[in-house]
Design an enzyme around this catalytic site. Structure first.
Site, PDB file in Angstrom:
ATOM      1  N   THR A 198      -5.242  -7.594  10.588  1.00  0.00           N
ATOM      2  CA  THR A 198      -5.570  -6.336   9.900  1.00  0.00           C
ATOM      3  C   THR A 198      -5.060  -5.108  10.660  1.00  0.00           C
ATOM      4  O   THR A 198      -4.501  -4.197  10.064  1.00  0.00           O
ATOM      5  CB  THR A 198      -7.102  -6.233   9.706  1.00  0.00           C
TER       6      THR A 198
ATOM      7  N   ASN B 249      -1.895   0.101   7.157  1.00  0.00           N
ATOM      8  CA  ASN B 249      -1.430  -1.242   7.533  1.00  0.00           C
ATOM      9  C   ASN B 249      -0.586  -1.930   6.451  1.00  0.00           C
ATOM     10  O   ASN B 249      -0.523  -3.145   6.375  1.00  0.00           O
ATOM     11  CB  ASN B 249      -2.596  -2.113   8.017  1.00  0.00           C
TER      12      ASN B 249
ATOM     13  N   GLU C  35      -9.365 -10.533  -7.683  1.00  0.00           N
ATOM     14  CA  GLU C  35      -8.369  -9.452  -7.585  1.00  0.00           C
ATOM     15  C   GLU C  35      -7.272  -9.576  -8.642  1.00  0.00           C
ATOM     16  O   GLU C  35      -6.834  -8.560  -9.204  1.00  0.00           O
ATOM     17  CB  GLU C  35      -7.785  -9.425  -6.166  1.00  0.00           C
TER      18      GLU C  35
ATOM     19  N   ARG D  56       2.768  -6.638   9.159  1.00  0.00           N
ATOM     20  CA  ARG D  56       2.042  -5.549   9.836  1.00  0.00           C
ATOM     21  C   ARG D  56       2.520  -5.375  11.275  1.00  0.00           C
ATOM     22  O   ARG D  56       2.584  -4.255  11.788  1.00  0.00           O
ATOM     23  CB  ARG D  56       0.541  -5.828   9.800  1.00  0.00           C
TER      24      ARG D  56
ATOM     25  N   HIS E 284      -1.770  -5.572   1.517  1.00  0.00           N
ATOM     26  CA  HIS E 284      -3.032  -6.263   1.276  1.00  0.00           C
ATOM     27  C   HIS E 284      -2.707  -7.644   0.724  1.00  0.00           C
ATOM     28  O   HIS E 284      -1.779  -7.797  -0.068  1.00  0.00           O
ATOM     29  CB  HIS E 284      -3.872  -5.509   0.238  1.00  0.00           C
TER      30      HIS E 284
ATOM     31  N   TYR F  54     -12.106  -2.622  -3.229  1.00  0.00           N
ATOM     32  CA  TYR F  54     -12.696  -2.655  -1.893  1.00  0.00           C
ATOM     33  C   TYR F  54     -14.222  -2.727  -1.930  1.00  0.00           C
ATOM     34  O   TYR F  54     -14.875  -2.434  -0.932  1.00  0.00           O
ATOM     35  CB  TYR F  54     -12.204  -1.452  -1.068  1.00  0.00           C
TER      36      TYR F  54
ATOM     37  N   LYS G  22       0.831  -1.204   0.000  1.00  0.00           N
ATOM     38  CA  LYS G  22       0.000   0.000   0.000  1.00  0.00           C
ATOM     39  C   LYS G  22       0.874   1.266   0.000  1.00  0.00           C
ATOM     40  O   LYS G  22       2.087   1.189   0.218  1.00  0.00           O
ATOM     41  CB  LYS G  22      -0.933  -0.061   1.215  1.00  0.00           C
TER      42      LYS G  22
HETATM   43  P1  IDP Z   1      -7.700  -7.113   5.471  1.00  0.00           P
HETATM   44  O1  IDP Z   1      -6.935  -6.074   4.693  1.00  0.00           O
HETATM   45  O2  IDP Z   1      -6.868  -7.681   6.580  1.00  0.00           O
HETATM   46  O3  IDP Z   1      -8.312  -8.185   4.604  1.00  0.00           O
HETATM   47  P2  IDP Z   1     -10.371  -5.988   5.745  1.00  0.00           P
HETATM   48  O4  IDP Z   1     -11.260  -6.164   6.928  1.00  0.00           O
HETATM   49  O5  IDP Z   1     -10.727  -6.708   4.478  1.00  0.00           O
HETATM   50  O6  IDP Z   1      -8.883  -6.351   6.216  1.00  0.00           O
HETATM   51  O7  IDP Z   1     -10.301  -4.418   5.468  1.00  0.00           O
HETATM   52  C1  IDP Z   1      -9.742  -3.924   4.275  1.00  0.00           C
HETATM   53  C2  IDP Z   1      -8.883  -2.722   4.579  1.00  0.00           C
HETATM   54  O8  IDP Z   1      -9.697  -1.636   5.000  1.00  0.00           O
HETATM   55  C3  IDP Z   1      -7.872  -2.900   5.730  1.00  0.00           C
HETATM   56  O9  IDP Z   1      -6.686  -3.565   5.333  1.00  0.00           O
HETATM   57  C4  IDP Z   1      -7.616  -1.467   6.137  1.00  0.00           C
HETATM   58  O10 IDP Z   1      -6.738  -0.834   5.194  1.00  0.00           O
HETATM   59  C5  IDP Z   1      -9.002  -0.868   5.976  1.00  0.00           C
HETATM   60  N1  IDP Z   1      -9.766  -0.948   7.229  1.00  0.00           N
HETATM   61  C6  IDP Z   1     -10.480  -1.995   7.681  1.00  0.00           C
HETATM   62  N2  IDP Z   1     -11.057  -1.728   8.857  1.00  0.00           N
HETATM   63  C7  IDP Z   1     -10.708  -0.466   9.145  1.00  0.00           C
HETATM   64  C8  IDP Z   1     -10.997   0.410  10.245  1.00  0.00           C
HETATM   65  O11 IDP Z   1     -11.701   0.067  11.198  1.00  0.00           O
HETATM   66  N3  IDP Z   1     -10.434   1.652  10.190  1.00  0.00           N
HETATM   67  C9  IDP Z   1      -9.648   2.074   9.160  1.00  0.00           C
HETATM   68  N4  IDP Z   1      -9.364   1.278   8.105  1.00  0.00           N
HETATM   69  C10 IDP Z   1      -9.866   0.037   8.102  1.00  0.00           C
HETATM   70 MG    MG Z   2      -9.856  -8.156   3.203  1.00  0.00          MG
END
Ligand code: IDP
Ligand code: MG
Length: 151
Positions: free
Chosen positions: A93, A114, A128, A104, A117, A51, A11
């Protein structure tokens, strides 16, 4: 063991903070094969599609803005159970909960930045990979170490 492909993105914060080499190095050291790689300035349409499953959630818009804020590294990795393997190498995450030793856990500080991805299932991986890459951008080749990475 099942050969799989997964989509991985470094990212904008990972790119800006100079972590591209460190992150790819970890995948190389693990013996995971890189089959596609590019630097992408992501447009809003692509970010919203990527997303799409999170549309309507409070973090959707901030996450889209984050992903389009600066270039990312997009790649396709191949290997045995590589989807789950990459997810575990990335860590949880929220970097505050991610294990030390994970990407991470070692490089991130909070959920909104974070670093990486990785696809979370076979279905997501195929969606994807097709979203980010044309078939001809994915290389077919043998690596010299492959026979040492199979039992
Ligand atoms: P992942 O990336 O571990 O699969 P997901 O729940 O699919 O996690 O969320 C996608 C992305 O959205 C996360 O990697 C992060 O960049 C962002 N994200 C998810 N939840 C939050 C949050 O509560 N606050 C801010 N960003 C978030
Ligand atoms: Mg995800």
């Amino acid at each position: 063991m099942e050969k799989e492909r997964t989509f991985v993105m470094i990212k904008p914060d990972g790119v800006q903070r100079g972590l591209i080499g460190d992150i790819i190095h970890r995948f190389e050291q693990k013996g995971i094969k890189l089959v596609a790689l590019k630097l992408v300035s992501v447009d809003r349409k692509l970010a919203e599609k990527h997303y799409g499953v999170h549309k309507g959630k409070p973090f959707f818009e901030p996450t889209v803005k984050y992903i389009i804020s600066s270039p990312v590294i997009a790649m396709v990795l191949e290997g045995n159970n590589v989807i789950e393997l990459v997810r575990s190498m990335m860590g949880k995450t929220d970097p505050r909960n991610a294990e030390m030793g994970s990407i991470r856990g070692d490089f991130g500080q909070f959920i909104g930045r974070n670093i990486v991805h990785g696809s979370d299932s076979e279905e997501t991986a195929s969606f994807e990979i097709n979203l980010w890459f044309k078939p001809e951008e994915i290389a077919k080749y043998n690596r010299i170490d492959e026979e040492w990475l199979t039992e």
